[in-house]
Motif scaffolding. Sequence first.
Motif, mmCIF file in Angstrom:
data_model
loop_
_atom_site.group_PDB
_atom_site.id
_atom_site.type_symbol
_atom_site.label_atom_id
_atom_site.label_comp_id
_atom_site.label_asym_id
_atom_site.label_seq_id
_atom_site.Cartn_x
_atom_site.Cartn_y
_atom_site.Cartn_z
ATOM 1 N N LEU A 10 0.966 -0.912 -0.326
ATOM 2 C CA LEU A 10 0.272 -0.531 -0.049
ATOM 3 C C LEU A 10 0.973 0.946 -0.328
ATOM 4 C CD1 LEU A 10 -2.367 -1.538 2.659
ATOM 5 C CD2 LEU A 10 -2.785 -1.439 0.624
ATOM 6 N N ALA A 11 0.809 2.358 -0.545
ATOM 7 C CA ALA A 11 1.542 3.314 -0.402
ATOM 8 C C ALA A 11 0.706 5.020 0.366
ATOM 9 C CB ALA A 11 0.609 4.653 -1.623
ATOM 10 N N LEU A 12 1.419 5.605 0.965
ATOM 11 C CA LEU A 12 1.392 6.371 2.283
ATOM 12 C C LEU A 12 2.113 7.561 2.076
ATOM 13 C CD1 LEU A 12 3.290 5.436 5.095
ATOM 14 C CD2 LEU A 12 4.021 4.937 3.095
ATOM 15 N N PRO A 13 1.860 9.037 1.645
ATOM 16 C CA PRO A 13 2.072 9.837 1.864
ATOM 17 C C PRO A 13 3.775 10.131 2.549
ATOM 18 C CG PRO A 13 0.146 10.264 2.695
ATOM 19 C CD PRO A 13 0.566 9.269 2.794
ATOM 20 N N ALA A 14 4.589 11.187 2.144
ATOM 21 C CA ALA A 14 5.970 11.216 2.464
ATOM 22 C C ALA A 14 6.136 11.366 4.026
ATOM 23 C CB ALA A 14 6.002 11.836 1.853
ATOM 24 N N GLY A 15 7.170 11.358 4.924
ATOM 25 C CA GLY A 15 7.236 11.641 6.177
ATOM 26 C C GLY A 15 5.898 11.223 7.069
ATOM 27 N N GLU A 16 5.129 9.817 6.968
ATOM 28 C CA GLU A 16 3.679 9.613 7.233
ATOM 29 C C GLU A 16 3.496 7.999 7.910
ATOM 30 O OE1 GLU A 16 1.652 11.486 8.369
ATOM 31 O OE2 GLU A 16 1.554 12.984 6.942
ATOM 32 N N GLU A 17 5.647 7.895 8.361
ATOM 33 C CA GLU A 17 5.895 7.274 8.458
ATOM 34 C C GLU A 17 5.004 6.534 10.312
ATOM 35 O OE1 GLU A 17 8.136 6.817 5.726
ATOM 36 O OE2 GLU A 17 8.011 7.630 7.416
ATOM 37 N N ASP A 18 5.405 7.295 10.976
ATOM 38 C CA ASP A 18 4.418 7.602 12.872
ATOM 39 C C ASP A 18 3.054 7.534 13.048
ATOM 40 O OD1 ASP A 18 6.878 7.591 13.220
ATOM 41 O OD2 ASP A 18 6.973 9.661 14.405
ATOM 42 N N ARG A 19 2.049 8.001 11.494
ATOM 43 C CA ARG A 19 1.112 8.091 11.966
ATOM 44 C C ARG A 19 0.032 6.456 11.913
ATOM 45 N NH1 ARG A 19 -2.171 11.122 8.534
ATOM 46 N NH2 ARG A 19 -4.199 10.998 9.243
ATOM 47 N N ALA A 20 1.013 5.324 10.224
ATOM 48 C CA ALA A 20 1.533 4.449 9.940
ATOM 49 C C ALA A 20 1.758 3.327 11.685
ATOM 50 C CB ALA A 20 2.165 3.463 9.148
ATOM 51 N N VAL A 38 18.810 -1.826 1.423
ATOM 52 C CA VAL A 38 18.470 -0.757 0.183
ATOM 53 C C VAL A 38 17.143 -0.237 0.578
ATOM 54 C CG1 VAL A 38 18.089 -2.784 -0.585
ATOM 55 C CG2 VAL A 38 19.423 -1.182 -1.497
ATOM 56 N N LEU A 39 16.347 -0.636 0.833
ATOM 57 C CA LEU A 39 15.017 -0.320 0.461
ATOM 58 C C LEU A 39 14.368 1.092 1.721
ATOM 59 C CD1 LEU A 39 12.840 -3.524 0.105
ATOM 60 C CD2 LEU A 39 13.644 -2.006 -1.833
ATOM 61 N N ALA A 40 14.980 0.728 3.231
ATOM 62 C CA ALA A 40 14.721 1.388 4.208
ATOM 63 C C ALA A 40 15.277 3.293 3.999
ATOM 64 C CB ALA A 40 15.645 1.430 5.202
ATOM 65 N N VAL A 41 16.201 3.384 2.897
ATOM 66 C CA VAL A 41 16.750 4.633 2.871
ATOM 67 C C VAL A 41 14.928 5.416 1.380
ATOM 68 C CG1 VAL A 41 18.850 4.823 2.626
ATOM 69 C CG2 VAL A 41 17.321 3.904 0.431
ATOM 70 N N GLY A 56 4.670 1.605 1.098
ATOM 71 C CA GLY A 56 5.838 2.731 0.701
ATOM 72 C C GLY A 56 5.440 4.188 -0.001
ATOM 73 N N VAL A 57 6.787 4.737 0.245
ATOM 74 C CA VAL A 57 6.246 6.209 -0.656
ATOM 75 C C VAL A 57 5.854 6.334 -1.811
ATOM 76 C CG1 VAL A 57 6.985 8.373 -0.005
ATOM 77 C CG2 VAL A 57 7.411 7.292 1.917
ATOM 78 N N GLU A 58 5.190 7.462 -1.678
ATOM 79 C CA GLU A 58 4.601 7.840 -3.141
ATOM 80 C C GLU A 58 4.356 9.730 -2.898
ATOM 81 O OE1 GLU A 58 1.180 5.943 -5.132
ATOM 82 O OE2 GLU A 58 2.115 3.970 -4.998
ATOM 83 N N ASP A 59 5.018 9.999 -3.630
ATOM 84 C CA ASP A 59 5.630 11.451 -4.130
ATOM 85 C C ASP A 59 3.992 11.891 -4.294
ATOM 86 O OD1 ASP A 59 8.118 11.621 -2.662
ATOM 87 O OD2 ASP A 59 8.421 11.453 -5.303
ATOM 88 N N ASP A 60 3.810 11.199 -5.479
ATOM 89 C CA ASP A 60 2.513 11.619 -5.825
ATOM 90 C C ASP A 60 1.056 10.777 -5.475
ATOM 91 O OD1 ASP A 60 0.293 13.553 -7.405
ATOM 92 O OD2 ASP A 60 0.281 11.845 -9.200
ATOM 93 N N PHE A 61 1.072 10.670 -3.650
ATOM 94 C CA PHE A 61 0.264 9.879 -3.420
ATOM 95 C C PHE A 61 -0.872 10.301 -3.610
ATOM 96 C CE2 PHE A 61 -2.237 8.964 0.277
ATOM 97 C CZ PHE A 61 -2.613 7.569 0.331
ATOM 98 N N ARG A 62 -1.882 9.361 -3.127
ATOM 99 C CA ARG A 62 -3.436 9.365 -3.386
ATOM 100 C C ARG A 62 -3.919 7.535 -2.970
ATOM 101 N NH1 ARG A 62 -4.172 9.534 -9.750
ATOM 102 N NH2 ARG A 62 -3.047 8.190 -10.416
ATOM 103 N N PRO A 63 -4.825 7.802 -2.396
ATOM 104 C CA PRO A 63 -5.489 6.234 -1.714
ATOM 105 C C PRO A 63 -5.754 5.658 -2.131
ATOM 106 C CG PRO A 63 -6.537 7.692 -0.923
ATOM 107 C CD PRO A 63 -5.366 8.880 -1.724
ATOM 108 N N ALA A 64 -5.635 3.624 -2.334
ATOM 109 C CA ALA A 64 -6.493 3.155 -3.029
ATOM 110 C C ALA A 64 -7.772 2.807 -2.402
ATOM 111 C CB ALA A 64 -6.347 1.966 -2.812
ATOM 112 N N HIS A 65 -9.182 3.060 -3.038
ATOM 113 C CA HIS A 65 -10.246 3.398 -2.694
ATOM 114 C C HIS A 65 -11.003 2.229 -2.682
ATOM 115 C CE1 HIS A 65 -10.177 7.499 -1.308
ATOM 116 N NE2 HIS A 65 -10.029 7.953 -2.306
ATOM 117 N N LYS A 66 -10.928 1.660 -4.329
ATOM 118 C CA LYS A 66 -11.326 0.630 -4.176
ATOM 119 C C LYS A 66 -10.447 -0.506 -4.030
ATOM 120 C CE LYS A 66 -14.950 -1.801 -6.632
ATOM 121 N NZ LYS A 66 -15.999 -1.923 -5.980
ATOM 122 N N ALA A 67 -8.653 -1.096 -4.196
ATOM 123 C CA ALA A 67 -7.884 -1.884 -4.754
ATOM 124 C C ALA A 67 -8.251 -2.164 -2.685
ATOM 125 C CB ALA A 67 -6.893 -1.470 -5.238
ATOM 126 N N HIS A 68 -8.075 -3.004 -2.222
ATOM 127 C CA HIS A 68 -7.480 -3.475 -1.258
ATOM 128 C C HIS A 68 -6.987 -4.719 -0.753
ATOM 129 C CE1 HIS A 68 -10.795 -4.921 -2.008
ATOM 130 N NE2 HIS A 68 -11.162 -6.024 -1.034
#
Length: 120
Positions: A10-20, A38-41, A56-68
């Motif tokens: 799934l994706a999340l916006p940059a810098g939101e790991e603590d909320r996750a 190598v992936l943690a960076v 994973g961080v997506e710069d152009d983040f859009r939540p998955a509303h249907k896929a799950h």
Amino acid sequence: MYSGLHHVQLALPAGEEDRARAFFVGVLGMTEIDKPPVLAVRGGAWFRAALEIHLGVEDDFRPAHKAHPGILVDDLDAVAERLHEAGHHVTPDRDFPGFRRFYAHDPFGNRLEFLEPEDG
């Protein structure tokens, strides 16, 4: 040929790991696992219960509303109660024969489905 599902991404916006972490560990009771260096960076976070959810961080983040991911649980009511107590909305759905299920969303708006077999 196939032996099972290893993880769901799934994706999340940059810098939101603590909320996750607050949601997947604090609310759902999953365990955070270390990402390979190598992936943690790249940011993001990985969580494990009976399955792994990789965020994973997506710069152009859009939540998955249907896929799950469809997450099998042993006690659907207990998971729903944990989500309610943490202020998350649960939407029951009776349209999958043989299963009790509901939908909820992570803090970023990604759809999650929780299922329990009716005979279990």
